[in-house]
Design a protein around this motif. Sequence first.
Motif, PDB file in Angstrom:
ATOM      1  N   LEU A 265     -62.360  66.297 -81.997  1.00  7.99           N
ATOM      2  CA  LEU A 265     -61.749  65.129 -81.722  1.00  7.99           C
ATOM      3  C   LEU A 265     -60.519  65.342 -82.805  1.00  7.99           C
ATOM      4  CD1 LEU A 265     -61.366  62.137 -80.973  1.00  7.99           C
ATOM      5  CD2 LEU A 265     -62.798  61.631 -82.954  1.00  7.99           C
TER       6      LEU A 265
ATOM      7  N   ASP B 194     -56.610  63.117 -83.396  1.00  4.66           N
ATOM      8  CA  ASP B 194     -55.708  62.036 -83.483  1.00  4.66           C
ATOM      9  C   ASP B 194     -54.179  62.546 -82.653  1.00  4.66           C
ATOM     10  OD1 ASP B 194     -53.622  60.111 -84.105  1.00  4.66           O
ATOM     11  OD2 ASP B 194     -55.136  59.161 -85.278  1.00  4.66           O
TER      12      ASP B 194
ATOM     13  N   TYR C 133     -53.752  71.746 -84.266  1.00 11.35           N
ATOM     14  CA  TYR C 133     -54.396  70.539 -84.998  1.00 11.35           C
ATOM     15  C   TYR C 133     -54.536  70.758 -86.268  1.00 11.35           C
ATOM     16  CZ  TYR C 133     -58.197  74.335 -84.364  1.00 11.35           C
ATOM     17  OH  TYR C 133     -58.840  75.447 -84.371  1.00 11.35           O
TER      18      TYR C 133
ATOM     19  N   LYS D 159     -54.048  58.005 -77.791  1.00 13.98           N
ATOM     20  CA  LYS D 159     -54.576  58.031 -79.058  1.00 13.98           C
ATOM     21  C   LYS D 159     -55.340  59.052 -79.458  1.00 13.98           C
ATOM     22  CE  LYS D 159     -55.611  55.991 -83.007  1.00 13.98           C
ATOM     23  NZ  LYS D 159     -54.669  56.387 -84.154  1.00 13.98           N
ATOM     24  N   TYR D 160     -56.099  59.712 -78.490  1.00 20.06           N
ATOM     25  CA  TYR D 160     -57.099  60.557 -78.896  1.00 20.06           C
ATOM     26  C   TYR D 160     -57.293  61.848 -77.964  1.00 20.06           C
ATOM     27  CZ  TYR D 160     -59.366  57.145 -81.773  1.00 20.06           C
ATOM     28  OH  TYR D 160     -59.565  56.037 -82.582  1.00 20.06           O
TER      29      TYR D 160
ATOM     30  N   VAL E 220     -59.876  64.710 -76.762  1.00 18.52           N
ATOM     31  CA  VAL E 220     -61.153  65.451 -77.155  1.00 18.52           C
ATOM     32  C   VAL E 220     -61.460  66.566 -76.139  1.00 18.52           C
ATOM     33  CG1 VAL E 220     -63.886  64.592 -76.834  1.00 18.52           C
ATOM     34  CG2 VAL E 220     -61.915  62.976 -77.379  1.00 18.52           C
TER      35      VAL E 220
ATOM     36  N   LEU F  88     -65.110  55.370 -78.845  1.00 16.82           N
ATOM     37  CA  LEU F  88     -63.704  55.364 -79.397  1.00 16.82           C
ATOM     38  C   LEU F  88     -62.958  54.110 -78.969  1.00 16.82           C
ATOM     39  CD1 LEU F  88     -62.688  58.924 -79.227  1.00 16.82           C
ATOM     40  CD2 LEU F  88     -63.482  58.141 -81.266  1.00 16.82           C
TER      41      LEU F  88
END
Length: 771
Positions: free
Chosen positions: A305, A307, A469, A535-536, A538, A570
């Motif tokens: 996950l 951000d 990441y 926002k995310y 995954v 989430l």
Amino acid sequence: MSKSLNVNKRKAWRYLRYFLAFFFILFFFCLPKQLFDDPFSSVVLDREGVLMGARIAPDGQWRFPLESEIPSKLKKCIIRFEDDYFYYHWGINPISISKAFVSNLKARKVVRGGSTITMQTIRMARRQPRTILEKMKEAIWATRLEFRYSKDQILNLYASHAPFGGNVVGYSAASWRYFGHTATALSWAEAATLAVLPNAPSAIHLSKERESLKLKRDKLLRKLYEKGDISETDYLLAKEEELPHEPLALPQLAPHLVDKLALESPQKEVITTIDAGLQSKMEALLNEWNRKYQQHHIKDIAAILIDVETSEVLAYHGNSGFSTKRVGSQVDIIQSPRSTGSILKPFLLAAMLDEGKLLVNQLLPDIPININGFTPQNFSLRYEGAVPAAEAISRSLNIPSVYMLKDYSVPKFYDKLKKLGLSTLTKPAGHYGLSLILGGAEGKLGEITAAYMHIAQIALGKSSTYPKYRLGEEDILWKPTYSAGSSWQTLDVLKEVNRPGEIAWKMLPSIQTIAWKTGTSHGFRDGWAVGVTPKYAVGVWVGNATGEGNAELVGGRVAGPVLFDIFNALPSSKWFERPKDAFVDAEVCRQSGYLKSRFCNDVDTVLILSQGIRTPSCPYHHLVHLTPDEKYRVYTSCLDSEETIEKSWFTLPPVWEWYYKAVHPSYQVLPPFKEGCGEDYRQPMQFIYPQMNAEILLAKQLEGSEGSLTLDLVHSNKEAIIYWHMDGNYLGETQFIHKFTISPKDGEHNVTVVDNQGNTQSVHFSTTSKL
């Protein structure tokens, strides 16, 4: 006499100065530059300093790296218990030493120690037998230590290297081992317990000497109360707290990540970007899915996950079952190269949109293909003739994707993937060929999820951010790989992917919008699902780390539900805003998805990327002249113009048409020319199989007979008669269904067909019966 005496005095003073200088030099250099050389444990913390996990020091001790400052409660407890005058002496306390000497002399044994905290720190560093001479050395070193460090630094050194029972060294490790939390969260009772342990570390056996340990702790608490360090309420409550019953296991959050960072930064404390709360939630969710899938012999699952706004990894689940030692459970899938399946297809769509090579709904071929022996198939093993590019991606159709890559170029796409951060492309582009888009290369879950995050960041309008990441504090910038418009349009396509196990999901307003894609590797060994919101990002992988295949290992079926389970846990966010000034109005053919040509009648005015203006106009609409009954085509010179009908007709190439009309009943085949009134300007027939320059292996039959192959041809006129020839020899004729089975010898062959209107078509191929 007086003169001789003066000379002797001067010599004496000179020798004294030499002695003092020698003593000063000896005193100055007596202390080693590094007082302790003990190895530390590798400690990994989350973004808020919560312990995620640790790996034991090379000497088998739990000894955490030094903290910058000892917590105030523990500081007060240690000073009250060990050295009330710690802040007032220079390493030795003559009064304490004198009292200890008198007490021990009276008792004729050691009943009291006179060592200060500074002297005890030196004793732990020297590790020498306790003799009078050693005590003197400790006193000298202790005095020297006072000149090197501040009082708080010395206290921290002592508390960080003091033994706390068993193989636990230092207050940080002891706090976690005995109380399960950081030293900053110690209660007064817990701090007092730790303060008395170095004085008698064997007491923490916990099944022995518990009463003695409690008496020491309570005595210290009483002293703290009497000295005014704690209130009466704190004192009474602290006395009621129980001692720990047994050492606790250290936290095991993200164990694969802890292993990774412990290897990369041994004997250090590493602060990560992980959110311990989200990590725990995701681990519980994935472990539940893992238990379910193991019943179907699917043993491993991983997820990450990230951000999107900061590129920070918030949760990292390398695999389930780390503590079980199950075969494969120790493999960190997030860092392991795995066959990508179809998970890379959106990056090709974005690249082609970005360069104006196609429009998002432009028709692509979905027909059998054979390129130098490479014969990919759709997952459904069916063909639809032609499908829009967006649908090809959202449905993950293989054949259109191969045609897209063929048009775009393998080397260009290869370079694009490298820029996206895929480190697993270690061979030249030619090694992968067109299979690159179908799982012919390997990828890492972390890097692929970061690549999807990259697209989301560009769609949000970020001009520069972190390339991959982030797990720590690295700060490297990258340049966007795509334009904001192509990124947004690719995500807009991916939000249309059907969700697993949901009916009419678009009609449920509570479900957040997610752009996502799945992938399944050849042999059903890897199931992928990656999704992004503003926002995310995954990424989920499901499969067997050992590489064992399983027919149920389909990305959409096994990884998809896990992906949405994570997103459901989430917070939701608004969808990406369409980038300003990236799109222009254009008239697009409704049937073909191309820009409108002069013969397109059904047209939509839609927004397309500005670079999409460079794409060609619709090649599939033609102006035809028909007889009044629309049964035949004619040239206008064949009949009077009043007796003809002028009409725009949507026509696909013969092989496309063959499959397209089976799934699109409204498709109208172009009527044949009326006899004597013209000839077809296009090729009315096309080989389905084999394709040009195909290399075909003909396996012998079980009884030993030669292998065979079936030639397959389509003709736009269903009543046409086809005459077949191979290598100059006549084979026969077919009508209605144009298939012909042959058993050619090994070698190269040419098959030529002629229809009853004189149209011809040829194909060249080679056959072999040897593996």
